[in-house]
Design an enzyme around this catalytic site. Structure first.
Site, PDB file in Angstrom:
ATOM      1  N   ALA A  69       0.853  -1.182   0.000  1.00  0.00           N
ATOM      2  CA  ALA A  69       0.000   0.000   0.000  1.00  0.00           C
ATOM      3  C   ALA A  69       0.890   1.233   0.000  1.00  0.00           C
ATOM      4  O   ALA A  69       2.053   1.183   0.409  1.00  0.00           O
ATOM      5  CB  ALA A  69      -0.920  -0.004   1.216  1.00  0.00           C
ATOM      6  N   GLY A 113       0.261  -4.924   1.061  1.00  0.00           N
ATOM      7  CA  GLY A 113      -0.987  -4.930   0.305  1.00  0.00           C
ATOM      8  C   GLY A 113      -0.871  -5.642  -1.021  1.00  0.00           C
ATOM      9  O   GLY A 113      -1.858  -6.183  -1.530  1.00  0.00           O
ATOM     10  N   GLU A 116      -1.387  -9.209  -0.239  1.00  0.00           N
ATOM     11  CA  GLU A 116      -2.799  -9.392   0.088  1.00  0.00           C
ATOM     12  C   GLU A 116      -3.673  -9.359  -1.160  1.00  0.00           C
ATOM     13  O   GLU A 116      -4.618 -10.141  -1.291  1.00  0.00           O
ATOM     14  CB  GLU A 116      -3.233  -8.320   1.094  1.00  0.00           C
ATOM     15  N   GLU A 136       4.400  -5.227   7.380  1.00  0.00           N
ATOM     16  CA  GLU A 136       3.736  -4.115   8.051  1.00  0.00           C
ATOM     17  C   GLU A 136       4.207  -3.907   9.487  1.00  0.00           C
ATOM     18  O   GLU A 136       4.183  -2.785  10.003  1.00  0.00           O
ATOM     19  CB  GLU A 136       2.213  -4.337   8.050  1.00  0.00           C
TER      20      GLU A 136
END
Length: 262
Positions: A69, A113, A116, A136
């Protein structure tokens, strides 16, 4: 719709083709921001609604499927921004509503992300250059787009805990051994192999494919007894389709089936 953060195209011949979506923020190594996720959701829904598309492929660049992200977009977030603004849930969950198969073709980094997003796809075909990770914890947060839930289901508790708590990366070979990816191929062959897999799906009965996807996903969302009963009802319902008649008659006649998509 004009896209600024992704590229879209159709691949293949025949009556049903493959919708190809390429994440395209090269300077940011395809970091996933709100604008990109909005565009990805719109493209997925458009392909899902297109009767001429049988399968969807999401890919990135040689260096990165997606490096995570976009941290710069959330560095100043507070609780009101994240929870109050429904961050991630608002536009990351669209992929879960797509009924057609979605394949991730992963080369380079799939981190945070990006990992994911790849796991949200129905299966992952990885180049031998792929690296997966959930780093993260180094940022003082945890995975927020399903990483703590999907990674243990793919790899088991020990591997998932190892990756999430130490932030170590997993290479493609280990990811295949653990069950995170379906197969590993040389980078030069990644798109050829992935598009061939998509093309093989395109040739099948659309209803059978969508029901198979729905039934497999059900295995992760309830008890075994409920899942088996759900599968049985879908199995029964397919005997009301013309494609079931064609598929079985073709098999008995020793010819290739020509599905009518009904």
């Amino acid at each position: 719709m004009v896209y600024e953060n992704i590229l879209i195209e159709r691949r293949g011949e025949g009556p049903r083709q493959t919708g190809l979506i390429t994440l395209n923020r090269p300077k940011q190594m395809n970091a996933l921001n709100d604008a990109l996720m909005d565009e990805l959701g719109a493209a997925l829904k458009a392909f899902d609604a297109d009767a001429g598309i049988g399968c969807i492929v999401i890919t990135g660049s040689e260096k990165a499927f997606a490096a995570g992200a976009d941290i710069s977009a959330m560095v100043n977030f507070n609780l009101e921004d994240s929870y109050g603004g429904d961050f991630i849930t608002r536009n990351w969950e669209t992929i879960r509503t797509i009924r057609k198969p979605v394949i991730a073709a992963v080369a380079g980094f799939a981190l945070g992300g990006g990992c994911e997003l790849a796991m949200m796809c129905d299966f992952i075909i990885a180049a031998d250059t792929a690296k997966f990770g959930q780093p993260e914890i180094r940022l003082g947060i945890i995975p927020g787009a399903g990483g703590t839930q999907r990674l243990p289901r793919a790899l088991g508790k020990a591997k998932a805990m190892d990756m999430i708590l130490t932030s170590r990366m997993m290479d493609a070979a280990e990811a295949e051994r653990g069950g995170l990816v379906s197969r590993v191929v040389p980078f030069a062959d990644l798109m050829t192999v992935t598009l061939a897999a998509a093309e093989s799906i395109n040739e099948l009965s659309a209803m059978s494919v969508m029901m198979a996807k729905e039934s497999v996903n059900r295995a992760f969302e309830g008890t075994l007894a409920d899942g088996v009963m759900f599968e049985r009802r879908l199995f029964h319902s397919l005997f009301a389709t013309a494609d079931q008649k064609e598929g079985m008659n073709a098999f008995l006649s020793k010819r290739k089936a020509t599905f009518k998509q009904r």
